[in-house]
Design an enzyme around this catalytic site. Structure first.
Site, PDB file in Angstrom:
ATOM      1  N   ASP A 377       0.076   2.431   5.629  1.00  0.00           N
ATOM      2  CA  ASP A 377       1.467   1.853   5.739  1.00  0.00           C
ATOM      3  C   ASP A 377       2.257   1.570   4.505  1.00  0.00           C
ATOM      4  O   ASP A 377       1.445   1.502   3.378  1.00  0.00           O
ATOM      5  CB  ASP A 377       1.578   0.703   6.615  1.00  0.00           C
ATOM      6  CG  ASP A 377       0.845  -0.304   5.986  1.00  0.00           C
ATOM      7  OD1 ASP A 377      -0.094  -0.216   5.816  1.00  0.00           O
ATOM      8  OD2 ASP A 377       1.600  -1.413   6.250  1.00  0.00           O
ATOM      9  N   GLU A 378       3.443   1.967   4.677  1.00  0.00           N
ATOM     10  CA  GLU A 378       4.364   1.505   3.594  1.00  0.00           C
ATOM     11  C   GLU A 378       3.957   1.774   1.913  1.00  0.00           C
ATOM     12  O   GLU A 378       3.878   1.074   1.326  1.00  0.00           O
ATOM     13  CB  GLU A 378       4.453  -0.290   3.530  1.00  0.00           C
ATOM     14  CG  GLU A 378       5.104  -0.622   4.657  1.00  0.00           C
ATOM     15  CD  GLU A 378       5.204  -2.122   4.970  1.00  0.00           C
ATOM     16  OE1 GLU A 378       6.348  -2.683   5.348  1.00  0.00           O
ATOM     17  OE2 GLU A 378       4.083  -2.819   4.274  1.00  0.00           O
ATOM     18  N   VAL A 379       3.714   3.000   2.156  1.00  0.00           N
ATOM     19  CA  VAL A 379       3.428   3.820   0.700  1.00  0.00           C
ATOM     20  C   VAL A 379       4.787   3.914   0.142  1.00  0.00           C
ATOM     21  O   VAL A 379       5.760   4.632   0.472  1.00  0.00           O
ATOM     22  CB  VAL A 379       2.722   5.046   0.781  1.00  0.00           C
ATOM     23  CG1 VAL A 379       2.342   5.731  -0.498  1.00  0.00           C
ATOM     24  CG2 VAL A 379       1.507   4.969   1.821  1.00  0.00           C
TER      25      VAL A 379
END
Length: 625
Positions: A377-379
């Site tokens: 997530d949230e790269v």
């Protein structure tokens, strides 16, 4: 004593006589299989019949027995006993510390698991192993799969399968006064009205256990009923984690999702990559070594709880860079110069995957569950986009977009997980970013606001993530952080000031609070308006992926008092539009307690009893409200 129903206030003589007649003398536990494996498909169903003089618990596995004992513990009412008014209600047997010795045979191994279940049952009742306000239940009987009598209402077991709880207490003292002899001596003292000294010693704070006669046939609706705890943002002591496991057992949760590492710290001790915790943990005191992990896993298994670790990649890895900065991507400014910040893992270097292989292989040896959570997530794609070496590598390998680059990374990571013998779970972001996933991937849905389709190209980043910049970590601050950390090994508070730019699970506690209004507010919708996760669940299952739901159960966003639990209880996981086939792909869900604002001082009160509402929604039938 465990007494059956129709308990009502009466005079002393009537009450005493009634309880004598209704005393439960034995609990028969029928387990039809020697299989003690704990996995997604473990059968936790049971049938419990409470009556005197023999109560019966029937189940296919020892974990079904555990669930049945958990239910029995909640049916029992604790009633204070006046031993002067009711001398006949003196306990007749001593609750054992152990039921039997563990041997190598399948039957003895099964008995050992029953012993562990019984210990958990006593703990749920609040009975100490050394408490003398004891149950009169003194025997347990088990059968196993293949018995010819299995088809009968109550299977008949051979003598070897029938064992007495008290008589099988092992002697751990090593002296001539065996456990059985001590038990007989204690029982004799109880029966002797003349032994005033003994009765005076044990008459204080005595309770009697009352239970109504009943019959229950029960099974979970969803196979995966979990709680996520974050031990990176605040490292939780082992005992605190065990306290959560005890609470999970109370409500029949069966998965501990251990978000063990993140940007803020890396408390997992790796033998193959020691620098991860040596430099990435808050201090040497805030590390889980192999013994700690083994202790937690064993404690969880005795409560029928699987432990699934999460090693989030390629983002949320700032703590990795403190010991191994070469694993992270160097970020560049608009002038094409390094800006002193590190981003996600560098997907272009084979050394990155060599390091991941060492970590995953070790994790597979330490954590026995067949699943591992790989995050995703949230790269922060802009760091990859800014790096000229990454851009050159993408061109050389014919990757035309950052989504394809992430897909390349995820493909190699899934290969490593498979090679380590593990199935895998990823956060929904991976699918939202148009990454091609394998059909056996489990997608974990966590966003409660509508997620727009991602448009990720080689030069354009338009990802639905509120804090795209936040995962970066300044390399200049790395040295200062390491210095600060080494000079304050004894202070968790000061070392938690490291890496202030590291990402928060947005829009989590750092971004908003439930009552202040979050994107698509997790708990408040207009009439006729669908929560954002409806569309996500429909999309994920329409593509044939199995899924887990957490979007409506971010309990760290709620207030620590009030009626937030009612919102969690009202959720129906299958309320999204979809076919029966799509609904069948929902494995269950998890309550999530992220660690920005909780530590050992308040994690229990912040999580419980609100998480119990989630547990009930995942266990009971849709129409049980």
């Amino acid at each position: 004593m465990f007494d059956t129903p129709d308990y009502e206030q009466s005079d002393s003589n009537t009450l005493s006589k009634k309880h004598k007649q209704r005393n439960i003398e034995r609990l028969d536990v029928y387990v039809y299989s020697f299989d003690q494996s704990l996995n997604l498909d473990t059968d936790e169903s049971y049938t419990l019949t409470v009556e005197a003089p023999v109560s019966v618990l029937q189940c296919h596995t020892v974990y079904g027995a555990l669930r049945g004992l958990e239910t029995l513990s909640q049916l029992i009412d604790r009633v204070p006993v006046d031993s002067t008014a009711h001398p006949d209600l003196e306990p007749t047997s001593e609750t054992p510390n152990h039921i039997i010795n563990a041997n190598e045979t399948p039957l003895q191994a099964l008995k050992q698991m029953i012993q562990n279940c019984w210990g958990t049952f006593l703990q749920l009742l609040g009975i100490s192993h050394n408490d003398h306000s004891q149950s009169s239940v003194s025997q347990v009987m088990i059968t196993h799969e293949g018995d010819a009598a299995e088809a009968r209402d109550y299977p008949v077991s051979d003598h070897d399968n029938f064992f007495d709880i008290v008589n099988d207490i092992p002697d751990h003292t090593g002296d001539s006064d065996s456990a059985l002899q001590r038990h007989k001596k204690h029982s004799k003292q109880h029966k002797s009205r003349r032994n005033k000294k003994h009765h005076k010693k044990h008459k204080k704070n005595r309770v009697q256990y009352i239970v109504n006669a009943t019959a229950i046939s029960d099974a979970p609706r969803f196979k995966h009923r979990g709680l996520l705890l974050d031990t990176s943002r605040h490292c939780l002591p082992v005992q605190n984690i065990k306290d959560h496991l005890d609470a999970m057992a109370w409500v029949k949760m069966n998965v501990f999702h251990w978000h063990i590492v993140d940007d803020q710290s890396f408390p997992f001790e790796s033998a193959h990559m020691p620098g991860l915790s040596a430099d990435g943990a808050f201090s040497a005191r805030h590390v889980y070594d192999k013994q700690d992990v083994a202790d937690i896993i064993a404690y969880a298994k005795d409560r029928g709880i699987r432990v699934i670790p999460e090693f989030d990649t390629p983002g949320h890895v700032a703590s990795w860079g403190k010991g191994y900065p070469e694993l992270l991507t160097q970020c560049y400014n608009d002038q094409g110069k390094p800006n002193g910040e590190l981003g996600p893992l560098d997907p272009t270097r084979n050394s990155t995957y060599n390091a991941l292989w060492l970590l995953f292989r070790e994790a597979a040896q330490v954590f026995p569950d067949s699943y591992i959570h790989l995050g995703g997530d949230e790269v922060p794609f802009d760091c990859w986009q800014s790096n000229p070496d990454v851009q050159d590598w993408m061109k050389a390998n014919s990757l035309g977009s950052l989504a394809q680059l992430e897909g390349y990374f995820e493909s190699r990571v899934l290969d490593l997980a498979t090679l380590a013998g593990r199935s895998y779970i990823v956060w929904q972001d991976v699918l939202d970013n148009n990454v091609t996933l394998r059909s056996d991937t489990v997608v974990h849905v966590w966003k409660w606001w509508p997620v727009a389709a991602a448009a990720v190209t080689n030069h354009t980043v338009n990802i639905s993530q509120p804090h795209e910049e936040s995962t970066r970590l300044s390399t200049a601050s790395l040295g200062q952080a390491a210095s600060d950390q080494s000079s304050s090994r004894s202070s968790q508070q000061s070392s938690q000031q490291i890496s202030q730019k590291s990402s928060q699970r947005s829009p989590g506690p750092m971004g908003c609070q439930l009552r202040e209004g979050c994107p698509g507010d997790i708990g408040s919708y207009s009439a006729g308006e669908e929560p954002g996760w409806f569309a996500e669940m429909e999309k994920v299952t329409a593509q044939g992926f199995r899924t887990l739901l957490s979007s409506p159960w971010y309990i760290n966003l709620g207030g620590y008092a009030g009626d937030d639990w009612a919102q969690y209880y009202a959720v129906e996981p299958l309320s999204f539009k979809g076919s029966r086939r799509q609904h069948d792909l929902v494995m269950g869900g998890e309550a999530c307690m992220w660690g920005e604002f909780v530590d050992a001082t308040n994690s229990m009160s912040a999580t419980w009893p609100r998480a119990a509402a989630v547990a009930e929604r995942l266990w009971s039938d849709q129409h049980v409200r």
